[in-house]
Scaffold this motif. Structure first.
Motif, PDB file in Angstrom:
ATOM      1  N   ASN A 152      88.344  47.983  20.013  1.00 50.03           N
ATOM      2  CA  ASN A 152      87.924  46.648  20.425  1.00 50.03           C
ATOM      3  C   ASN A 152      86.579  46.241  19.849  1.00 50.03           C
ATOM      4  O   ASN A 152      86.268  45.058  19.778  1.00 50.03           O
ATOM      5  N   SER A 153      85.769  47.237  19.469  1.00 51.77           N
ATOM      6  CA  SER A 153      84.422  46.929  18.991  1.00 51.77           C
ATOM      7  C   SER A 153      83.863  48.117  18.210  1.00 51.77           C
ATOM      8  O   SER A 153      84.403  49.223  18.252  1.00 51.77           O
ATOM      9  N   LYS A 154      82.764  47.860  17.537  1.00 47.62           N
ATOM     10  CA  LYS A 154      82.053  48.938  16.846  1.00 47.62           C
ATOM     11  C   LYS A 154      81.521  49.950  17.861  1.00 47.62           C
ATOM     12  O   LYS A 154      81.546  51.161  17.614  1.00 47.62           O
ATOM     13  N   ASP A 155      81.057  49.473  19.008  1.00 46.17           N
ATOM     14  CA  ASP A 155      80.568  50.369  20.063  1.00 46.17           C
ATOM     15  C   ASP A 155      81.650  51.352  20.504  1.00 46.17           C
ATOM     16  O   ASP A 155      81.379  52.539  20.700  1.00 46.17           O
ATOM     17  N   GLU A 156      82.866  50.845  20.675  1.00 45.68           N
ATOM     18  CA  GLU A 156      83.953  51.715  21.097  1.00 45.68           C
ATOM     19  C   GLU A 156      84.238  52.783  20.035  1.00 45.68           C
ATOM     20  O   GLU A 156      84.421  53.959  20.358  1.00 45.68           O
ATOM     21  N   GLU A 194      77.575  63.635   5.586  1.00 42.69           N
ATOM     22  CA  GLU A 194      78.778  62.990   6.118  1.00 42.69           C
ATOM     23  C   GLU A 194      79.623  63.919   6.979  1.00 42.69           C
ATOM     24  O   GLU A 194      80.396  63.458   7.814  1.00 42.69           O
ATOM     25  N   CYS A 195      79.473  65.231   6.795  1.00 42.95           N
ATOM     26  CA  CYS A 195      80.239  66.192   7.605  1.00 42.95           C
ATOM     27  C   CYS A 195      79.342  66.962   8.564  1.00 42.95           C
ATOM     28  O   CYS A 195      79.712  68.014   9.071  1.00 42.95           O
ATOM     29  N   SER A 196      78.171  66.436   8.801  1.00 43.79           N
ATOM     30  CA  SER A 196      77.187  67.111   9.642  1.00 43.79           C
ATOM     31  C   SER A 196      77.644  67.223  11.092  1.00 43.79           C
ATOM     32  O   SER A 196      78.438  66.422  11.584  1.00 43.79           O
ATOM     33  N   CYS A 197      77.095  68.204  11.770  1.00 47.10           N
ATOM     34  CA  CYS A 197      77.233  68.284  13.216  1.00 47.10           C
ATOM     35  C   CYS A 197      76.773  66.965  13.831  1.00 47.10           C
ATOM     36  O   CYS A 197      75.822  66.337  13.348  1.00 47.10           O
ATOM     37  N   ALA A 198      77.438  66.554  14.880  1.00 49.37           N
ATOM     38  CA  ALA A 198      77.125  65.272  15.515  1.00 49.37           C
ATOM     39  C   ALA A 198      75.727  65.225  16.125  1.00 49.37           C
ATOM     40  O   ALA A 198      75.136  64.147  16.220  1.00 49.37           O
ATOM     41  N   VAL A 199      75.184  66.373  16.519  1.00 52.39           N
ATOM     42  CA  VAL A 199      73.884  66.327  17.200  1.00 52.39           C
ATOM     43  C   VAL A 199      72.780  65.877  16.250  1.00 52.39           C
ATOM     44  O   VAL A 199      72.124  64.861  16.509  1.00 52.39           O
ATOM     45  N   PRO A 200      72.546  66.551  15.115  1.00 50.47           N
ATOM     46  CA  PRO A 200      71.534  66.013  14.208  1.00 50.47           C
ATOM     47  C   PRO A 200      72.001  64.753  13.480  1.00 50.47           C
ATOM     48  O   PRO A 200      71.189  63.931  13.076  1.00 50.47           O
ATOM     49  N   GLY A 201      73.309  64.587  13.334  1.00 49.38           N
ATOM     50  CA  GLY A 201      73.830  63.467  12.564  1.00 49.38           C
ATOM     51  C   GLY A 201      73.875  62.139  13.305  1.00 49.38           C
ATOM     52  O   GLY A 201      73.777  61.082  12.686  1.00 49.38           O
ATOM     53  N   LEU A 202      74.032  62.163  14.623  1.00 48.12           N
ATOM     54  CA  LEU A 202      74.249  60.926  15.367  1.00 48.12           C
ATOM     55  C   LEU A 202      73.263  60.680  16.510  1.00 48.12           C
ATOM     56  O   LEU A 202      73.243  59.592  17.090  1.00 48.12           O
ATOM     57  N   SER A 203      72.452  61.675  16.862  1.00 47.21           N
ATOM     58  CA  SER A 203      71.602  61.551  18.055  1.00 47.21           C
ATOM     59  C   SER A 203      70.640  60.375  18.005  1.00 47.21           C
ATOM     60  O   SER A 203      70.395  59.723  19.028  1.00 47.21           O
ATOM     61  N   ALA A 204      70.068  60.090  16.841  1.00 44.47           N
ATOM     62  CA  ALA A 204      69.117  58.980  16.755  1.00 44.47           C
ATOM     63  C   ALA A 204      69.779  57.658  17.131  1.00 44.47           C
ATOM     64  O   ALA A 204      69.146  56.783  17.735  1.00 44.47           O
ATOM     65  N   ASP A 205      71.066  57.515  16.801  1.00 46.41           N
ATOM     66  CA  ASP A 205      71.781  56.293  17.173  1.00 46.41           C
ATOM     67  C   ASP A 205      72.268  56.340  18.618  1.00 46.41           C
ATOM     68  O   ASP A 205      72.322  55.298  19.281  1.00 46.41           O
ATOM     69  N   VAL A 206      72.616  57.507  19.119  1.00 48.64           N
ATOM     70  CA  VAL A 206      73.018  57.625  20.530  1.00 48.64           C
ATOM     71  C   VAL A 206      71.857  57.224  21.433  1.00 48.64           C
ATOM     72  O   VAL A 206      72.046  56.593  22.470  1.00 48.64           O
ATOM     73  N   MET A 207      70.645  57.551  21.007  1.00 41.75           N
ATOM     74  CA  MET A 207      69.450  57.217  21.780  1.00 41.75           C
ATOM     75  C   MET A 207      69.376  55.719  22.066  1.00 41.75           C
ATOM     76  O   MET A 207      68.873  55.294  23.099  1.00 41.75           O
ATOM     77  N   ARG A 208      69.932  54.910  21.161  1.00 38.96           N
ATOM     78  CA  ARG A 208      69.901  53.455  21.306  1.00 38.96           C
ATOM     79  C   ARG A 208      71.246  52.886  21.759  1.00 38.96           C
ATOM     80  O   ARG A 208      71.440  51.682  21.788  1.00 38.96           O
ATOM     81  N   ALA A 209      72.184  53.755  22.071  1.00 37.79           N
ATOM     82  CA  ALA A 209      73.553  53.328  22.382  1.00 37.79           C
ATOM     83  C   ALA A 209      73.690  52.904  23.844  1.00 37.79           C
ATOM     84  O   ALA A 209      72.771  53.043  24.663  1.00 37.79           O
ATOM     85  N   ASN A 210      74.894  52.454  24.171  1.00 36.51           N
ATOM     86  CA  ASN A 210      75.169  52.014  25.536  1.00 36.51           C
ATOM     87  C   ASN A 210      75.307  53.201  26.498  1.00 36.51           C
ATOM     88  O   ASN A 210      75.376  54.356  26.073  1.00 36.51           O
ATOM     89  N   THR A 211      75.339  52.901  27.770  1.00 34.50           N
ATOM     90  CA  THR A 211      75.388  53.941  28.800  1.00 34.50           C
ATOM     91  C   THR A 211      76.629  54.806  28.674  1.00 34.50           C
ATOM     92  O   THR A 211      76.562  56.031  28.850  1.00 34.50           O
ATOM     93  N   GLU A 212      77.767  54.202  28.367  1.00 33.20           N
ATOM     94  CA  GLU A 212      79.012  54.962  28.238  1.00 33.20           C
ATOM     95  C   GLU A 212      78.899  56.040  27.164  1.00 33.20           C
ATOM     96  O   GLU A 212      79.313  57.182  27.367  1.00 33.20           O
ATOM     97  N   THR A 213      78.323  55.673  26.024  1.00 30.68           N
ATOM     98  CA  THR A 213      78.162  56.639  24.936  1.00 30.68           C
ATOM     99  C   THR A 213      77.219  57.763  25.347  1.00 30.68           C
ATOM    100  O   THR A 213      77.473  58.935  25.060  1.00 30.68           O
TER     101      THR A 213
END
Length: 197
Positions: free
Chosen positions: A52-56, A102-121
């Motif tokens: 439904n969205s980029k957030d999802e 591009e194949c990195s572990c999600a913790v170093p690869g995505l955490s900076a964006d999760v920090m700014r993400a919605n509550t569900e994420t």
């Protein structure tokens, strides 16, 4: 004729894989729906048929990435027994993992964006991260998660900083220091050769 559920699952899985690589490489802010759809080889309309969205899509990428991490810990424990930390640390702090964004572990690869993400994420991140910490604790024979959280933080932070520096020697020094401290934290000497050269 409507596509089968299995076919739809395969398409969704393909989109998640492409989106996961995209978010790791370009960050959440660096990709819109058009960019995500293009990476998956489809139109934006087709993308919206699955998310439904980029957030999802981002939430699902985070969930899958962290679940992959949890399963990887289980795999190292199964494959290497009591020596699993040495092999896991060698991989996690190794050149292939550190340099393959591009194949990195999600913790170093995505955490900076999760920090700014919605509550569900953030709730997804929190819940699956606790499972990772528990897997580490179980593998180390620990009764609480404090050492697991410290180890996860040390590893992710070291990888993130190593990716940011321009000096190759500095990068080696960061990763070798992380290898030594991680080995102490897991009570396993770093007898498996370092792969940061």
């Amino acid at each position: 004729m409507r596509a089968s559920q299995e076919h739809m699952k395969k398409i969704r899985s393909h989109i998640l894989e492409a989106a996961g690589k995209g978010f790791r490489e370009d960050g959440y802010g660096g990709l819109g729906i058009n960019g995500l759809a293009k990476r998956a080889g489809m139109t934006s309309g087709a993308f919206y048929g699955h998310f439904n969205s980029k957030d999802e899509a981002f939430s699902e990428v985070v969930k899958k990435g962290l679940e992959d991490y949890a399963q990887a810990i289980e795999g190292f424990e199964k494959d290497f027994g009591a020596e699993w930390p040495q092999y896991f640390l060698r991989y996690y702090l190794g050149k292939e993992h550190v340099e393959n964004l591009e194949c990195s572990c999600a913790v170093p690869g995505l955490s900076a964006d999760v920090m700014r993400a919605n509550t569900e994420t953030k709730e997804i991140y929190s819940g699956v991260s606790e499972r990772i910490a528990q897997n580490i604790a179980d593998g180390l024979g620990k009764n609480d998660l404090s050492d697991s959280w410290a180890l996860m933080s040390l590893l992710a932070g070291s990888v993130m900083i190593a990716r940011c520096v321009s000096d190759p020697q500095q990068k080696k020094d960061i990763l070798n220091a992380a290898q030594d401290w991680s080995s102490k934290m897991t009570n396993k000497p770093s007898s498996v050769a370092k792969d940061n050269q």
